[in-house]
Enzyme design. Structure first.
Site, short mmCIF file in Angstrom:
data_model
loop_
_atom_site.label_atom_id
_atom_site.label_comp_id
_atom_site.label_asym_id
_atom_site.label_seq_id
_atom_site.Cartn_x
_atom_site.Cartn_y
_atom_site.Cartn_z
N ASP A 1 64.80 93.04 2.49
CA ASP A 1 66.21 93.40 2.50
C ASP A 1 66.94 92.82 1.30
O ASP A 1 66.46 91.91 0.63
CB ASP A 1 66.88 92.92 3.78
CG ASP A 1 66.59 93.84 4.95
OD1 ASP A 1 66.11 94.96 4.71
OD2 ASP A 1 66.84 93.44 6.10
N ASP B 1 58.84 87.11 8.13
CA ASP B 1 59.58 88.32 7.79
C ASP B 1 60.90 88.28 8.56
O ASP B 1 61.08 87.47 9.48
CB ASP B 1 58.75 89.54 8.19
CG ASP B 1 59.47 90.85 7.91
OD1 ASP B 1 60.14 90.94 6.87
OD2 ASP B 1 59.39 91.76 8.75
N THR C 1 63.25 91.55 9.33
CA THR C 1 63.50 92.73 10.15
C THR C 1 62.36 92.97 11.13
O THR C 1 61.21 93.12 10.73
CB THR C 1 63.70 93.97 9.26
OG1 THR C 1 64.69 93.69 8.28
CG2 THR C 1 64.12 95.16 10.10
N ASN D 1 53.97 95.89 5.39
CA ASN D 1 54.40 95.14 4.22
C ASN D 1 54.17 93.64 4.36
O ASN D 1 54.20 92.90 3.38
CB ASN D 1 55.90 95.39 3.96
CG ASN D 1 56.77 94.98 5.13
OD1 ASN D 1 56.50 95.36 6.28
ND2 ASN D 1 57.80 94.20 4.88
N ASP D 2 53.93 93.19 5.59
CA ASP D 2 53.68 91.77 5.82
C ASP D 2 52.19 91.43 5.81
O ASP D 2 51.83 90.25 5.87
CB ASP D 2 54.28 91.34 7.16
CG ASP D 2 55.77 91.61 7.24
OD1 ASP D 2 56.46 91.27 6.27
OD2 ASP D 2 56.23 92.17 8.25
N ASP E 1 55.81 91.90 11.18
CA ASP E 1 55.54 93.01 12.11
C ASP E 1 55.22 94.32 11.43
O ASP E 1 55.00 95.33 12.10
CB ASP E 1 56.73 93.21 13.05
CG ASP E 1 57.95 93.77 12.32
OD1 ASP E 1 58.17 93.37 11.15
OD2 ASP E 1 58.67 94.59 12.90
N LYS F 1 55.45 88.31 -1.41
CA LYS F 1 55.37 87.49 -0.21
C LYS F 1 54.06 86.71 -0.20
O LYS F 1 54.03 85.51 0.12
CB LYS F 1 55.46 88.37 1.05
CG LYS F 1 56.84 88.99 1.29
CD LYS F 1 56.84 89.80 2.59
CE LYS F 1 58.19 90.41 2.86
NZ LYS F 1 58.23 91.15 4.15
N PHE G 1 73.90 102.80 -3.11
CA PHE G 1 73.80 101.35 -3.11
C PHE G 1 72.52 100.90 -3.81
O PHE G 1 71.47 101.50 -3.63
CB PHE G 1 73.79 100.83 -1.67
CG PHE G 1 73.65 99.34 -1.56
CD1 PHE G 1 74.75 98.54 -1.47
CD2 PHE G 1 72.38 98.75 -1.55
CE1 PHE G 1 74.62 97.15 -1.37
CE2 PHE G 1 72.24 97.38 -1.46
CZ PHE G 1 73.37 96.58 -1.38
#
Length: 1177
Positions: free
Chosen positions: A692, A379, A381, A810-811, A807, A786, A550
């Site tokens: 990201d 990952d 971030t 989501n991982d 960390d 992932k 954005f």
């Protein structure tokens, strides 16, 4: 929306047919634990084998072994493994219970909110969520204490710590009562698309009082996200339980079996086949022997063998040969791995002083996998970066203010970081002079005109240009202000959707343009004297007419405002350099300014900094009115509002004039570039998978040196670019780049990945390119994607050992599917750490975990397995020889308890001690430099070892120890040693006389004498092949092996019911006993010593060279680096040839997989076509 792909539910009503909100991540429950965990244990071939042995020992007709000696070790092994499984699953149960038991305010039948458990939530329930609470399900927001919006933090889902804004459907407030009246009367119908994994997309509609409101991701509060900067929100539950997006992205926890254990299973199967072959052969020979031998030969035995059943004799021999496969190996491995995990958890080099914690080990079954890693999936971030931004420089007009690393260019952190936020303070004397002293001048004033030229804004000096640019930074953003009390003072800080934005808004405040607050209609700022525009603080209100946020596709944001300073309509826009440059008005471009900009961007990119461009456009009244009409019409289209608004924005954003650019740095964690470089030197490929946007991921790739400027980068953003990039031609181009020695990398996003999975041929080309690339970066990846990318690499080559590190929650999916999962205790919570096999506090600790502990654990565990098979073969093969001298009677040559204790006690402790402390290179024995401080000398040696250790990782990475070739060598050695101990003892004792009375040796004298030779022989082998001899290994050999056996031999000598009763006493009175032991042990020592001499001196490997250099106690010799490099290049050339051959095999297998996948996809397409045709008819 197609009715077939949608779902409908009523608000505040009972809705049937939807899953409950109960969350379950455990493998077992109270009823399934024993049977299922037992089933897991019997996935090990060895355990199945020993179960069969236990059953056979219970049959008196065939058993020559006491059943208890076989049953107790198996029970112990199963209990240890099951207890470990139970403890790990109990932690998961505790986490589930905590999640399911969370209290949520739910609207009851009396239209009042009352607390319910999260697990009882149902689709359609109206709930109230309070500030800092996590969402218990996917919820559509209906009302907010902030009015039109609310803020959430999704760090546990996508790794982004900064806030995201969510909006209440416009106009819905008219149908809701104030919360302070304790009621919330709302009915309606909600229609959504079927649940999916995409965290960034949601489509639906809400129908209330005959009015329809469009729903998008802007209204969806995701499960496990946290409500921030908002006192409360009220919403309706849309998706529950397994249908929530976070659960759809989760993967089922799987049972991890190490690659070494899989190989061990294969060896056990091989030995089992050999055992069957031996037993069949002996049974057949016995049957033939009974038929042909002379009847008079055994008259005194009552012709016992002639009535023997060959079938029963087969099983008798089978039990005799059962020690060929060591049951204590499983016990020893379990114990050893627990001890190794203890050392990992206690390693001071992986202890985080600030956090006050060390490494946490959750799985004790895959220690050696850490030493065989070929791919690392990381990952970004919070894993590679700290998510702390530093403002580096500002470019405006012809001037650049500040440069990375320039003296006086600083960043200051305040105590506000304790709230997981930060303050920055940028200082530049040049900028101070321009703003505070009005020292700026301009040879070329900038005139920004509307499209028809009727309305203009003129920036006459450098000061005015800089002021307009910083004003843009204070207005064009999605940040919100918060206040906190630190040391009795109120301090303002910001939260927003991007850490870049927070840094830029912080910078603008420091220059006197202070953002205060915002809502849907206005942005409020305070102009301070530092801006150079006012002498006293003055408040400004900017009217917002339209804000386009954005998105990854747009790579920019814009806001249409009325500027109170000059009354002009202005469009402020900021975004990625490629996007903004494409929107610039060619008529208003200044070539010199563009050259300055390009130089600024080039400098920033070489340093891995994140850049943004800022531009502005003035809009006259006529154009403004037209834009407003177009937007109003587009927003009225409920179904396509989002797409139509984006298209209109794309039109009025064209023709902007450049104001300048900024660059910031996302601070990397300590030693990240060095760690990644060492991984590359260790032939470990690193893939960065992040949620990201692509530009951010790419910039971080450059920052951490994963990507470099000299690399050729294959970049694919979206399906169209993926279609163009991953082709047969690009595969050929990549091969040519490989031949030219050009470094290569792939940078792509989730859209491109989705295309690849839907197009097998493109996927095949992607794999061919990616596996040869130096680095791969995937952006905008969902948790499921992932996990998919990790699974893709594993399936392409099952021998690859994958490691995932992250960390956040989501991982968790990619951590779960990888062979080794590592979690980092971070600011995103402990979800990753709890789901991982190992948990650390900083990314840099992965160096010690993988390159130090992993490497040594592979060496130790592999050699332990080889040694165990060796010592069991040398102990078991004499039973075969004895069958030929005992008329194939299936008589054991060893006492039952000797057989049991041989593995459990006499030979197990020394190999455990060796496997705990064994190191091929022990830097602690280096000759100390007397001219240095002891601590300085120790650190210097550690740094030197860090330099060459990564290249020695090939030992595990290439699986060079526990191979079938090495096993065959050890097997041959053990058979040879068995010949020495059996026939050496046999020929000495054959015609020997032990006493003056003429007494000759009996069976048990022969047995105990040979057993003593075996104990000495395997101990000699252990000591000769051992590299590190310390006090613990010596004590274990002397006291816990040799002395232990010697003591037992005398105890059994004094026990009347023992088969070896008085045997030891008789043996020790005869010189022949000592002669036999000396001859057998001496031959074994000479053979082992000769073999090791050849390996060390004539077949020198890089690790052996370094071991001799380090262990010489004189320090490293002159020129050691050149010699080490020569040996390594020789090895690497050999490995390259192996890789080429391996890849050729993989290509064939990959082609078959893609053909199969293409067929499956075509079947799905055909099914959809038939369904569509059926629906039309």
């Amino acid at each position: 929306m197609d009715a077939e792909h949608t779902r409908v539910f009523e608000l505040n009503e009972e809705n049937e047919g939807f899953p409950s909100n109960y969350i379950k991540t455990t493998k077992y429950n109270i009823f399934t634990f024993v049977p299922v965990s037992l089933l897991v244990q019997f996935l090990r071939i060895a355990n199945i084998y020993f179960l069969i042995i236990c059953i056979l020992t219970l049959i008196p007709a065939i058993s020559t072994i006491t059943p208890l000696t076989a049953i107790l070790p198996l029970v112990f092994v199963l209990l240890v493994s099951m207890i470990r499984e139970g403890i790990e699953d109990f932690y998961r149960y505790t986490s589930d219970r905590q999640s399911n038991g969370k209290k949520v305010d739910v609207l009851n039948e009396d239209n009042r909110f009352e607390e319910q458990s999260s697990k009882d939530l149902k689709v359609g329930d109206i709930v109230m969520i309070h500030s800092e609470d996590t969402f218990p399900a996917d919820i559509v927001m209906l009302k907010s204490s902030n009015g039109p919006n609310a803020f959430i933090q999704t760090s546990s889902l996508d790794g982004e710590k900064n806030l995201k804004k969510r909006y209440v459907p416009k106009g819905l407030d008219a149908y809701t009562k104030p919360v302070d009246e304790q009621t919330y009367l709302l009915g309606g119908t909600c229609t959504t698309l079927l649940p999916d994994k995409d965290l960034h997309d949601f489509t639906g509609k809400l129908e209330v009082k005959n009015k329809t409101y469009a729903l998008s991701i802007d209204q969806l509060m995701l499960k496990d996200a946290k409500l921030k900067n908002t006192n409360w929100i009220i919403g309706t539950v849309a998706f529950t339980g397994r249908e929530t997006k976070v659960m759809l992205n989760s993967t089922k926890s799987r049972i991890k079996i190490s690659n070494l254990e899989k190989q061990l299973n294969n060896v056990i199967i091989f030995l089992f086949c050999i055992q069957i072959l031996i037993c069949v052969t002996l049974s057949v020979i016995m049957a033939i022997y009974d038929d042909v031998k002379d009847d008079n030969q055994d008259y005194y035995l009552g012709n016992g063998n002639s009535d023997e059943n060959p079938f029963l004799n087969f099983f008798s021999f089978f039990l005799l040969m059962s020690t060929l496969i060591p049951i204590s190996l499983i016990v020893t491995l379990e114990v050893l791995k627990v001890i190794q995990c203890y050392f990992i958890s206690q390693d001071v080099h992986m202890f985080d002083v600030e956090a006050g914690g060390g490494t946490k080990v959750s799985s004790t079954t895959i220690n050696e996998e850490l030493g065989q890693v070929t791919y690392v999936f990381s990952d970004k971030t919070g894993t590679l970066t700290q998510n702390i931004m530093e403002f580096k420089a500002l470019q405006c007009g012809h001037e650049t203010y500040g440069e990375a690393g320039e003296a006086g260019f600083t960043r200051k952190l305040s105590n506000i970081e304790r709230k997981k936020e930060l303050e920055t303070n940028f200082k530049s004397r040049k900028l101070d002079r321009v703003l505070r002293q009005g020292a700026g001048h301009s040879d070329s004033p900038v005139v920004i005109a509307s499209l028809n030229g009727r309305t203009k804004m003129k920036l006459r000096s450098e000061t005015e240009k800089v002021q307009e640019l910083i004003k843009l930074l204070s207005v064009c953003h999605d940040c919100e202000a918060e206040e906190a009390t630190v040391d009795g003072k109120n301090i303002k800080f910001y939260q927003g959707a991007s850490p870049d934005e927070i840094t830029l808004v912080d910078f603008a405040r420091d220059q006197g343009f202070e953002f205060d607050e915002s809502n849907d209609k206005s942005i409020y700022t305070t102009l301070n004297p530092e801006s150079g525009l006012v002498e006293e603080p003055e408040r400004r209100e900017y009217t917002i007419h339209k804000k386009i946020p954005f998105t990854s596709a747009r790579a920019r944001m814009s806001v249409l405002i009325t500027d109170p300073d000059d009354g002009l309509y202005k469009l402020y826009i900021k975004g990625a350099d490629t996007k903004i440059k494409a929107l610039l008005d060619p008529k208003q471009k200044d070539p010199k300014v563009m050259d300055t900009l390009e130089e600024f961007l080039t400098t920033a990119s070489t340093q891995g900094l994140r850049t943004l461009l800022m531009a502005c456009r003035v809009i006259d009244q006529q154009e403004f009115d037209q834009i407003q009409r177009d937007l109003k019409e587009a927003e009225a289209d409920v179904t396509n509002a989002k797409e139509r608004v984006a298209k209109i924005a794309e039109e009025y954003e064209k023709g902007v004039v450049l104001l300048g650019a900024t660059c910031v740095e996302d601070k990397l964690q300590e030693n990240v570039p060095q760690t990644l470089e060492d991984f590359r030197r260790a032939n470990i490929k690193v893939w960065m998978l992040t949620g990201d946007k692509l530009e951010t991921a790419k910039n971080i790739g450059f920052s951490c040196k994963l990507l470099t400027e000299d690399m050729f980068i294959f970049q694919a953003q979206g399906p169209e670019e993926a279609k163009e990039v991953f082709t047969e031609q690009r595969v050929e181009d990549n091969q040519q780049l490989m031949k030219d020695g050009k470094a290569r990398a792939i940078v792509f996003d989730s859209g491109a990945l989705g295309y690849l999975f839907a197009n097998p041929q493109s996927l095949k080309h992607f794999i061919s390119i990616a596996k040869s690339c130096n680095a791969v970066v995937l952006s905008r990846a969902s948790p499921a994607q992932k996990a998919d990318i990790v699974t893709l690499i594993k399936k392409d080559d099952p021998s690859n050992i994958t490691l995932s590190i992250g960390d956040g929650a989501n991982d968790v999916p990619m951590i779960s599917v990888a062979d080794v999962g590592i979690g980092i205790f971070g600011k995103e919570g402990v979800n990753a750490a709890q789901a991982a096999d190992f948990a650390i506090y900083q990314f840099k600790f992965i160096w010690d975990l993988v390159l130090y502990h992993g490497r040594f654990n592979y060496i130790r565990n592999s050699e332990l397995i080889l040694y165990f098979f060796y010592k069991n073969v040398i102990f078991t093969i004499p039973q075969i020889y004895f069958a030929f001298v005992s008329d194939f009677s299936a008589q054991t040559i060893f006492d039952d308890w000797y057989i049991s204790f041989y593995n459990l006690f006499f030979t197990s402790i020394p190999i455990i001690m060796r496997s705990i402390y064994e190191t091929d290179i022990d830097w602690q024995v280096w000759g100390r430099n007397e001219q240095r401080d002891p601590e300085e000398d120790r650190m210097s040696k550690r740094e030197t070892i860090r330099n060459f250790t990564p290249r020695l990782y090939y030992i595990g990475n290439r699986k060079t120890i526990f191979t079938y070739k090495n096993y065959a060598i050890w097997l041959c050695i053990s058979v040879t040693h068995s010949v020495i101990v059996f026939f050496g003892t046999y020929f000495v004792y054959q015609n020997a006389i032990f006493e003056e009375s003429g007494k000759t040796p009996d069976l048990w004298s022969y047995s105990v004498g040979m057993f003593f030779s075996i104990i000495l022989g395997v101990t000699i082998r252990l000591m000769v092949t051992q590299r590190l001899h310390n006090v613990f290994s010596m004590l274990s050999v002397v006291f816990l092996s040799l002395l232990l056996y010697y003591t037992y031999s005398w105890l059994s000598n004094l026990t009347s019911f023992s088969k070896t009763y008085l045997t030891s006493e008789q043996l020790h009175t005869s010189p022949l006993f000592y002669l036999t032991v000396f001859i057998c042990a001496g031959f074994i020592f000479l053979m082992d010593f000769f073999q090791q001499s050849i390996l060390v001196n004539l077949m020198e490997s890089p690790s052996e060279y370094m071991r001799k250099a380090v262990n010489s106690n004189k320090g490293l010799p002159d020129g050691w680096e050149m010699e080490f490099d020569r040996l390594m290049k020789k090895k690497e050339h050999k490995f390259t040839m192996q890789d080429i051959a391996k890849e050729n095999n993989n290509v064939e297998r990959r082609e078959k997989r893609m053909v199969k996948l293409e067929k499956e996809l075509e079947e799905k397409r055909e099914k959809l076509r038939k369904e569509a045709a059926k629906q039309r008819s």
